[in-house]
Scaffold this motif. Structure first.
Motif, PDB file in Angstrom:
ATOM      1  N   LYS A  22      66.657 -16.812  -5.752  1.00 17.68           N
ATOM      2  CA  LYS A  22      67.343 -15.574  -5.408  1.00 17.68           C
ATOM      3  C   LYS A  22      66.296 -14.634  -4.826  1.00 17.68           C
ATOM      4  O   LYS A  22      65.087 -14.861  -4.980  1.00 17.68           O
ATOM      5  N   ASP A  23      66.751 -13.592  -4.140  1.00 17.38           N
ATOM      6  CA  ASP A  23      65.833 -12.623  -3.559  1.00 17.38           C
ATOM      7  C   ASP A  23      65.713 -11.413  -4.472  1.00 17.38           C
ATOM      8  O   ASP A  23      66.718 -10.903  -4.988  1.00 17.38           O
ATOM      9  N   CYS A  24      64.469 -10.938  -4.648  1.00 20.05           N
ATOM     10  CA  CYS A  24      64.260  -9.727  -5.440  1.00 20.05           C
ATOM     11  C   CYS A  24      64.716  -8.512  -4.627  1.00 20.05           C
ATOM     12  O   CYS A  24      64.277  -8.340  -3.488  1.00 20.05           O
ATOM     13  N   PRO A  25      65.577  -7.654  -5.187  1.00 23.55           N
ATOM     14  CA  PRO A  25      66.061  -6.501  -4.417  1.00 23.55           C
ATOM     15  C   PRO A  25      64.995  -5.435  -4.172  1.00 23.55           C
ATOM     16  O   PRO A  25      65.153  -4.619  -3.268  1.00 23.55           O
ATOM     17  N   ASP A  26      63.916  -5.445  -4.957  1.00 22.97           N
ATOM     18  CA  ASP A  26      62.870  -4.428  -4.786  1.00 22.97           C
ATOM     19  C   ASP A  26      61.818  -4.837  -3.768  1.00 22.97           C
ATOM     20  O   ASP A  26      61.424  -4.043  -2.919  1.00 22.97           O
ATOM     21  N   CYS A  27      61.322  -6.080  -3.850  1.00 24.14           N
ATOM     22  CA  CYS A  27      60.218  -6.477  -2.967  1.00 24.14           C
ATOM     23  C   CYS A  27      60.603  -7.575  -1.983  1.00 24.14           C
ATOM     24  O   CYS A  27      59.815  -7.919  -1.109  1.00 24.14           O
ATOM     25  N   GLY A  28      61.794  -8.142  -2.118  1.00 29.71           N
ATOM     26  CA  GLY A  28      62.244  -9.162  -1.186  1.00 29.71           C
ATOM     27  C   GLY A  28      61.689 -10.545  -1.422  1.00 29.71           C
ATOM     28  O   GLY A  28      61.918 -11.448  -0.630  1.00 29.71           O
ATOM     29  N   ALA A  29      60.950 -10.721  -2.501  1.00 36.49           N
ATOM     30  CA  ALA A  29      60.351 -12.022  -2.782  1.00 36.49           C
ATOM     31  C   ALA A  29      61.421 -13.060  -3.093  1.00 36.49           C
ATOM     32  O   ALA A  29      62.490 -12.738  -3.627  1.00 36.49           O
ATOM     33  N   ILE A  30      61.125 -14.301  -2.751  1.00 37.40           N
ATOM     34  CA  ILE A  30      61.989 -15.422  -3.112  1.00 37.40           C
ATOM     35  C   ILE A  30      61.515 -15.926  -4.465  1.00 37.40           C
ATOM     36  O   ILE A  30      60.378 -16.379  -4.603  1.00 37.40           O
ATOM     37  N   VAL A  31      62.363 -15.841  -5.478  1.00 41.74           N
ATOM     38  CA  VAL A  31      61.955 -16.201  -6.834  1.00 41.74           C
ATOM     39  C   VAL A  31      62.946 -17.171  -7.444  1.00 41.74           C
ATOM     40  O   VAL A  31      64.055 -17.360  -6.944  1.00 41.74           O
ATOM     41  N   SER A  32      62.545 -17.782  -8.544  1.00 38.37           N
ATOM     42  CA  SER A  32      63.404 -18.720  -9.251  1.00 38.37           C
ATOM     43  C   SER A  32      64.674 -18.030  -9.738  1.00 38.37           C
ATOM     44  O   SER A  32      64.651 -16.873 -10.171  1.00 38.37           O
ATOM     45  N   LEU A  33      65.772 -18.758  -9.686  1.00 46.41           N
ATOM     46  CA  LEU A  33      67.052 -18.210 -10.131  1.00 46.41           C
ATOM     47  C   LEU A  33      67.005 -17.778 -11.589  1.00 46.41           C
ATOM     48  O   LEU A  33      67.689 -16.841 -12.003  1.00 46.41           O
ATOM     49  N   ALA A  34      66.161 -18.431 -12.408  1.00 46.49           N
ATOM     50  CA  ALA A  34      66.102 -18.127 -13.835  1.00 46.49           C
ATOM     51  C   ALA A  34      65.328 -16.860 -14.141  1.00 46.49           C
ATOM     52  O   ALA A  34      65.388 -16.361 -15.260  1.00 46.49           O
ATOM     53  N   CYS A  35      64.592 -16.316 -13.165  1.00 47.95           N
ATOM     54  CA  CYS A  35      63.768 -15.127 -13.425  1.00 47.95           C
ATOM     55  C   CYS A  35      64.644 -13.940 -13.812  1.00 47.95           C
ATOM     56  O   CYS A  35      65.626 -13.637 -13.138  1.00 47.95           O
ATOM     57  N   MET A  36      64.275 -13.262 -14.895  1.00 48.46           N
ATOM     58  CA  MET A  36      64.912 -12.002 -15.255  1.00 48.46           C
ATOM     59  C   MET A  36      63.973 -10.821 -15.005  1.00 48.46           C
ATOM     60  O   MET A  36      64.373  -9.673 -15.092  1.00 48.46           O
ATOM     61  N   GLU A  37      62.694 -11.140 -14.683  1.00 44.48           N
ATOM     62  CA  GLU A  37      61.717 -10.119 -14.313  1.00 44.48           C
ATOM     63  C   GLU A  37      60.910 -10.687 -13.155  1.00 44.48           C
ATOM     64  O   GLU A  37      60.310 -11.750 -13.272  1.00 44.48           O
ATOM     65  N   CYS A  38      60.921 -10.012 -12.008  1.00 42.97           N
ATOM     66  CA  CYS A  38      60.264 -10.543 -10.813  1.00 42.97           C
ATOM     67  C   CYS A  38      58.778 -10.739 -11.069  1.00 42.97           C
ATOM     68  O   CYS A  38      58.078  -9.775 -11.424  1.00 42.97           O
ATOM     69  N   PRO A  39      58.259 -11.948 -10.899  1.00 41.52           N
ATOM     70  CA  PRO A  39      56.831 -12.174 -11.140  1.00 41.52           C
ATOM     71  C   PRO A  39      55.926 -11.451 -10.152  1.00 41.52           C
ATOM     72  O   PRO A  39      54.738 -11.308 -10.397  1.00 41.52           O
ATOM     73  N   LEU A  40      56.490 -10.990  -9.029  1.00 40.66           N
ATOM     74  CA  LEU A  40      55.653 -10.391  -7.990  1.00 40.66           C
ATOM     75  C   LEU A  40      55.647  -8.865  -8.007  1.00 40.66           C
ATOM     76  O   LEU A  40      54.662  -8.252  -7.622  1.00 40.66           O
ATOM     77  N   CYS A  41      56.738  -8.246  -8.442  1.00 43.81           N
ATOM     78  CA  CYS A  41      56.743  -6.772  -8.455  1.00 43.81           C
ATOM     79  C   CYS A  41      57.193  -6.184  -9.786  1.00 43.81           C
ATOM     80  O   CYS A  41      57.046  -4.974 -10.004  1.00 43.81           O
ATOM     81  N   GLY A  42      57.761  -6.993 -10.672  1.00 48.50           N
ATOM     82  CA  GLY A  42      58.159  -6.493 -11.980  1.00 48.50           C
ATOM     83  C   GLY A  42      59.602  -6.016 -12.066  1.00 48.50           C
ATOM     84  O   GLY A  42      60.030  -5.534 -13.119  1.00 48.50           O
TER      85      GLY A  42
END
Length: 557
Positions: A377-397
């Protein structure tokens, strides 16, 4: 040496992400084998003629560990070291200390690299790492930048987006627990009347305001309630307590001592000698409890620890997982004879568990265990492509909010058990048809799990390998340990799980050594005969180890 199937999947996804984006971050918890996976990624890149790679770390012990594991995973590939004592780029893979390499004079000597691997990649946005990364890309804009970390979210809140644009894969704690590589947490949230006050604590740039937290939790009646509940739920367990401030921790430690429980205090203001001495008291058994303030959150693993007490909240999911993770490591019976550990009790007197949810709630086993690309999924804050299971973006928090019905669901850990018998690199045989003795064999090693008196026991041995006890406890943990033993001592050539000859009848030579009563089993295969013979030849050692483990066992305390 072979990788676990889940490790191989992360490697494939990481290589694919590097090919697509030129950079990637992989997230995997303690105990998942990060060093093995980064070695495999590096080895695949170095298969190209004349390719060169650098593996960057910030501690001397990490550099040594990384080099040793790399050689095991990639036998025959040359290595070199660039640190304060040795400065060489001769190897295909160079293991470098960031403190040394980041100096401009040393960067000027750096050759053109095809891959830069950053261990503990949550440090990647710091100035020293950025100096190395920028120099690598200046020499070769097409160089891959690959990071691996267990804790992507930095304590200072600074994101990793400026270095990484995507997360290739994420192995979660839940997966590790379901696969038997960690023990499950059993969480109790205990309301001592302060949950509402804690929800209104001010957040700082780093975390919650811990002085304000202490003003709420550092009270005699609350501390007495903590001790009461600990005695009721975990009185025999080795325990780590996390507090908000040094004064709070001192008061909690003193209260345990007054209650007749030997406890020690560790915090950042102690000298290295004092801290080591107090931790030695805990690890040698003189103290049952170690109380700390932000010292043991990361990088401390005393595996007999089987209780974690949370007397502080955390605004970061990663910090919460780190604290709970101090008690999730399985116990090596060779190192701690007689200690049995099947779970970790988590006593949360604050709001960390309610805020972040129990760790299994964010697991997507189907997504992680399937083949091919990881769901993203895409992080709405930083636009990073992250795992669907992430509940906290590893790249921006960025934190994805949970559905309201999920909050506060804190039942015992529930997870579908991964069928290790199917996912193993090896074929496992039920020796006697009673599901209480299973073995697998390779060219050089064998592994087995055996049930006695309500517990499973993992035993490993082989050619020039004395049989040894690998684990005692739950079936899944024992299966994982025995499987890892085989992976460590075998190669892909010997993991003959699907070879045709496995299903052929036993050879005449095998039949001569098989117990007479079993020779009439006309359905026996050559591989089953091999496993049975491994058991017969090592039966006395296996029995001795299993019986000894039962005679001397004690619950993890």
């Amino acid at each position: 040496m072979m990788l676990r199937p889940r490790q191989s999947l992360l490697v494939e996804r990481t290589l694919a992400a590097l090919g697509e984006h030129g950079n990637t971050l992989a997230v995997a918890p303690t105990g998942s084998g990060k060093t093995i996976m980064l070695s495999a990624v590096t080895g695949r890149v170095l298969a190209e003629p004349d390719a060169k790679a650098c593996i960057l770390a910030h501690r001397t012990e990490l550099t040594g560990q990384n080099r040793d594991k790399f050689v095991r995973v990639n036998p025959g590939m040359s290595t070199s070291v660039f640190d304060a004592n040795e400065k060489s780029w001769r190897g295909q893979a160079t293991f470098a200390m960031v403190q040394t390499l980041s100096r401009q004079a040393h960067l000027d000597q750096m050759p053109t690299l095809d891959l830069l691997v950053i261990d503990e990649a949550h440090h990647a946005s710091s100035p020293t790492y950025r100096a190395v990364i920028d120099s690598v890309l200046a020499r070769n804009p097409r160089a891959g930048i690959c990071g691996l970390t267990a804790t992507p979210n930095r304590g200072d809140g600074k994101g990793l987006r400026e270095v990484f644009s995507n997360v290739a894969d994420q192995i979660t704690l839940g997966e590790m627990i379901a696969a038997g590589h960690l023990v499950p947490p059993r969480t109790f949230v205990i309301d001592v009347g302060v949950q509402d006050a804690l929800r209104h604590v001010r957040r700082t740039a780093m975390d919650f305001d811990m002085d304000e937290v202490a003003s709420i939790l550092d009270k005699r009646l609350i501390t007495e309630a903590v001790i009461k509940h600990w005695k009721a739920n975990a009185s025999s367990r080795k325990t780590i307590v996390f507090c908000s401030t040094v004064a709070h921790a001192q008061n909690v430690c003193d209260a345990f001592v007054e209650a007749g429980v030997h406890a020690v205090l560790v915090h950042g203001e102690l000298s290295d000698a004092d801290r080591k001495a107090r931790l030695a008291d805990y690890e040698t058994g003189r103290a049952q409890i170690v109380v700390n303030v932000a010292v043991l959150t990361e990088g401390y693993d005393y595996t007999p620890t089987s209780c974690v007490v949370l007397l502080r909240p955390s605004s970061y999911k990663s910090t919460f997982i780190q604290m709970v993770g101090r008690g999730l490591r399985t116990v090596d019976p060779e190192e701690f004879p007689g200690v049995i550990k099947t779970e970790c009790i988590v006593l949360d007197f604050g709001t960390a568990s309610l805020m972040h949810g129990s760790i299994e709630q964010e697991i997507n086993l189907d997504g992680h265990l399937g083949e091919g690309e990881a769901p993203t999924k895409d992080c709405p804050d930083c636009g990073a492509i992250v795992s669907l299971a992430c509940m906290e973006c590893p790249l921006c928090g960025h934190v994805w909010e949970r559905e309201p019905q999920e909050l506060g669901v804190l039942a015992d850990f529930v997870m579908s058990e991964i069928d290790l018998l199917k996912r193993s690199n090896f074929r496992w045989c039920d020796l006697f048809g009673h599901d209480d003795a299973l073995m697998a064999t390779g060219f050089s090693a064998w592994g087995g799990i055996f049930f006695l008196n309500g517990r499973w026991h993992a035993i490993g041995g082989g050619k020039d390998l004395r049989p040894q006890l690998l684990a005692v406890g739950e079936r899944t943990v024992c299966m994982a340990k025995a499987d890892d033993w085989l992976n460590d001592h075998e190669s892909a050539d010997s993991a003959y799980k699907t070879r045709r000859w496995l299903n052929e009848p036993p050879t005449d030579k095998q039949l001569r050594y098989i117990p007479e009563q079993m020779r009439a089993d006309f359905g026996m295969t050559r591989y089953q005969a091999s496993a049975l013979l491994a058991f017969q030849f090592n039966k006395s050692s296996i029995q001795r180890l299993v019986v000894s483990a039962n005679d001397g066992h004690r619950e993890a305390a």
